[in-house]
Design an enzyme around this catalytic site. Structure first.
Site, PDB file in Angstrom:
ATOM      1  CD  GLU A  73      -2.970  -1.241   2.188  1.00  0.00           C
ATOM      2  OE1 GLU A  73      -4.083  -1.700   1.914  1.00  0.00           O
ATOM      3  OE2 GLU A  73      -2.663  -0.872   3.334  1.00  0.00           O
ATOM      4  CB  CYS A 126       2.953   7.509   3.372  1.00  0.00           C
ATOM      5  SG  CYS A 126       3.447   6.317   4.608  1.00  0.00           S
ATOM      6  CB  CYS A 182       7.493  -5.263   8.322  1.00  0.00           C
ATOM      7  SG  CYS A 182       8.840  -4.395   9.169  1.00  0.00           S
ATOM      8  CB  CYS A 224       6.881  -2.861  15.910  1.00  0.00           C
ATOM      9  SG  CYS A 224       8.552  -2.390  15.409  1.00  0.00           S
ATOM     10  CB  CYS A 246       3.353  -2.158  13.537  1.00  0.00           C
ATOM     11  SG  CYS A 246       3.323  -1.753  11.776  1.00  0.00           S
ATOM     12  N   GLY A 270       7.075  -1.978   5.811  1.00  0.00           N
ATOM     13  CA  GLY A 270       8.459  -2.423   5.709  1.00  0.00           C
ATOM     14  C   GLY A 270       9.454  -1.576   6.468  1.00  0.00           C
ATOM     15  CB  SER A 283      10.071   3.793  15.086  1.00  0.00           C
ATOM     16  OG  SER A 283       9.497   4.213  13.871  1.00  0.00           O
ATOM     17  CG  LEU A 284      12.888   6.645  21.305  1.00  0.00           C
ATOM     18  CD1 LEU A 284      14.159   5.842  21.127  1.00  0.00           C
ATOM     19  CD2 LEU A 284      13.218   8.067  21.768  1.00  0.00           C
ATOM     20  CG  HIS A 285       7.520   3.598  18.985  1.00  0.00           C
ATOM     21  ND1 HIS A 285       6.790   4.681  18.567  1.00  0.00           N
ATOM     22  CD2 HIS A 285       7.834   2.907  17.851  1.00  0.00           C
ATOM     23  CE1 HIS A 285       6.660   4.641  17.261  1.00  0.00           C
ATOM     24  NE2 HIS A 285       7.285   3.590  16.795  1.00  0.00           N
ATOM     25  CG  ASN A 291      -3.709   5.486  13.732  1.00  0.00           C
ATOM     26  OD1 ASN A 291      -4.604   6.276  14.038  1.00  0.00           O
ATOM     27  ND2 ASN A 291      -2.539   5.899  13.275  1.00  0.00           N
ATOM     28  CB  CYS A 297       0.886   5.883  11.595  1.00  0.00           C
ATOM     29  SG  CYS A 297       1.286   7.536  11.117  1.00  0.00           S
TER      30      CYS A 297
HETATM   31  N1  SAH Z   1       9.685   0.491   9.637  1.00  0.00           N
HETATM   32  C1  SAH Z   1       9.788   1.913   9.702  1.00  0.00           C
HETATM   33  C2  SAH Z   1       8.725   2.660   8.908  1.00  0.00           C
HETATM   34  C3  SAH Z   1       7.288   2.187   8.967  1.00  0.00           C
HETATM   35  S1  SAH Z   1       6.130   2.708  10.133  1.00  0.00           S
HETATM   36  C4  SAH Z   1       9.771   2.378  11.119  1.00  0.00           C
HETATM   37  O1  SAH Z   1       9.592   1.563  12.003  1.00  0.00           O
HETATM   38  O2  SAH Z   1       9.999   3.554  11.359  1.00  0.00           O
HETATM   39  C5  SAH Z   1       5.924   4.410  10.231  1.00  0.00           C
HETATM   40  C6  SAH Z   1       5.582   4.825  11.675  1.00  0.00           C
HETATM   41  O3  SAH Z   1       4.269   4.391  12.089  1.00  0.00           O
HETATM   42  C7  SAH Z   1       6.568   4.230  12.655  1.00  0.00           C
HETATM   43  O4  SAH Z   1       6.977   5.196  13.585  1.00  0.00           O
HETATM   44  C8  SAH Z   1       5.724   3.179  13.321  1.00  0.00           C
HETATM   45  O5  SAH Z   1       6.237   2.815  14.563  1.00  0.00           O
HETATM   46  C9  SAH Z   1       4.381   3.865  13.389  1.00  0.00           C
HETATM   47  N2  SAH Z   1       3.290   2.933  13.692  1.00  0.00           N
HETATM   48  C10 SAH Z   1       3.252   1.592  13.491  1.00  0.00           C
HETATM   49  N3  SAH Z   1       2.085   1.070  13.904  1.00  0.00           N
HETATM   50  C11 SAH Z   1       1.351   2.097  14.380  1.00  0.00           C
HETATM   51  C12 SAH Z   1       0.022   2.205  14.890  1.00  0.00           C
HETATM   52  N4  SAH Z   1      -0.757   1.137  14.992  1.00  0.00           N
HETATM   53  N5  SAH Z   1      -0.413   3.424  15.248  1.00  0.00           N
HETATM   54  C13 SAH Z   1       0.364   4.507  15.112  1.00  0.00           C
HETATM   55  N6  SAH Z   1       1.613   4.481  14.607  1.00  0.00           N
HETATM   56  C14 SAH Z   1       2.101   3.294  14.249  1.00  0.00           C
END
Ligand code: SAH
Length: 367
Positions: free
Chosen positions: A95, A108, A115, A119, A122, A163, A217-219, A294, A337
């Site tokens: 997508e 995007c 992937c 995570c 995701c 990915g 992507s720190l989180h 999301n 996202c």
């Molecule tokens: N693999 C890369 C790029 C893809 S995701 C990465 O990890 O950065 C793009 C962003 O969306 C990342 O910061 C990811 O952590 C975030 N993301 C993934 N799942 C999400 C969700 N369910 N809600 C909000 N953000 C999310």
């Protein structure tokens, strides 16, 4: 034979020049003409390239082609966000999302089918990993969006689709060169953003090789929590990751790294987490982008409350760390996202640490 014709889509300028010289005995300016046709005018057919001689065009079509992915479905959100499902081969889909804003248009794009980073929050991770996209498949997403959008402009490209772009370094870097090239999509290095879950060795490599904006992507503000949310952290913990980020900014004279932080209710959204984060990032070339989680089917997480997100931002700002809240776009069409699902079949479910294989599950439906 048709199958042996080289796909010119996404060939970086130097390679295209070498190709026309070696295969057609042509001068470098022919490559530049071709690039203008392919990227500026969106041509996919040599016969339309009227400033090239008939001879050259017919020679070209014997050795080369311009092959773009096929659109299998398009959805438009009530907020104007568009999502395309693209066919990558007989069974796989990915997508691509276009997000219009008053002052810019962001595309995007995806870098892999599925992937492998796993995570926990995701949706792409749930599908497992199938394969890397080729350079043409990455650049093809931009080529198609350009064609479909007609008037609307793509001013920014972000690798925030499906990915892990740094796990497909070999194809992502040449694609980015075409985005930056003035005969390609002519974007400034601040308008092309690579987002990574934190592949440290590749961040160092990228620092030497290609100048683009970096998002990470720190989180989580500590290793214990990040190990759980972003499993690659067990291999490359926060300390190493941040050192690589500061090196990246130094090496490239960059402004700052954008740290993405998904807001998960009761998991990583407490005031104490904000204070820990501030300690990590204060005085550094860093910005934080808070992403309201999301949801997707089967997830165990919930989005933090609006109040918790605002408070988190305020604590960071009070501690001198710039933090903004990402506006959710396109969630009514599952384009926000972390909601991109695509279609991944014949997957090898590569999990970090454990390895499961699954080829027998039914393909996810095209939504
Ligand atoms: N693999 C890369 C790029 C893809 S995701 C990465 O990890 O950065 C793009 C962003 O969306 C990342 O910061 C990811 O952590 C975030 N993301 C993934 N799942 C999400 C969700 N369910 N809600 C909000 N953000 C999310």
């Amino acid at each position: 034979m048709a199958g042996e014709r080289v796909n010119l889509l996404g060939l970086p300028r130097a390679e295209l020049e070498a190709f026309v010289a070696a295969r057609l005995g042509a001068k470098p300016f022919r490559a530049r003409q071709l690039m203008k046709w392919i990227y500026r005018r969106g041509a996919a057919d040599f016969s339309s390239m009227t400033d090239l001689s008939q001879d050259f065009r017919s020679q070209l079509s014997e050795v080369a082609r311009i092959a773009v992915p096929e659109i299998v479905a398009e959805q438009v959100s009530s907020d104007g966000t568009r999502k395309w499902m693209l066919r990558m081969d007989e069974v796989q889909g990915i997508e691509t999302v276009y997000i219009p804003e008053p002052d810019r248009g962001t595309l995007c794009i995806s870098s892999q089918v599925g992937c492998a980073m796993d995570c926990s929050f995701c949706s792409t991770a749930q599908q497992g990993f199938n394969r890397n996209l080729s350079v043409a498949e990455i650049v093809g997403q931009v080529w198609l969006a350009h064609r479909e959008l007609a008037e609307a402009r793509i001013t920014n490209i972000v690798f925030m689709g499906m990915g892990e772009p740094l796990a497909n370094y070999r194809n992502v870097v040449p694609a980015m060169r075409t985005f930056l090239d003035d005969l390609g999509y002519d974007l400034s290095r601040r308008r092309v953003t690579l987002s990574t879950s934190g592949l440290v060795p590749q961040i160092y490599k990228l620092a030497e090789e290609c100048n683009v904006a970096l998002a990470v992507s720190l989180h989580a503000p500590n290793d214990e929590l990040r190990n759980e949310l972003v499993p690659i952290n067990r291999k490359h913990p926060i300390g190493e990751l941040l050192a690589a980020c500061w090196h990246y900014i130094d090496a490239q004279n960059g402004r700052s790294v954008t740290f993405e932080y998904v807001m998960l209710d009761g998991v990583n959204d407490k005031p104490e987490h904000a204070r820990q984060l501030a300690r990590l990032l204060k005085g550094r070339p860093a910005k934080l982008n808070l992403i309201p989680f999301n949801a997707f089917p089967g997830t165990r997480y919930r989005r933090s409350s609006a109040a918790a997100i605002l408070k988190f931002r305020d604590i960071l700002n009070d501690h001198g760390v710039i933090a903004t809240i990402r506006r959710t776009r396109g969630d009514d069409i599952d384009a926000a996202c972390g909601q991109l699902a695509g279609r991944v079949t014949d997957r090898t479910l590569v999990r970090l640490g454990t390895r499961l294989t699954s080829t027998s599950r039914a393909p996810a439906e095209i939504r």
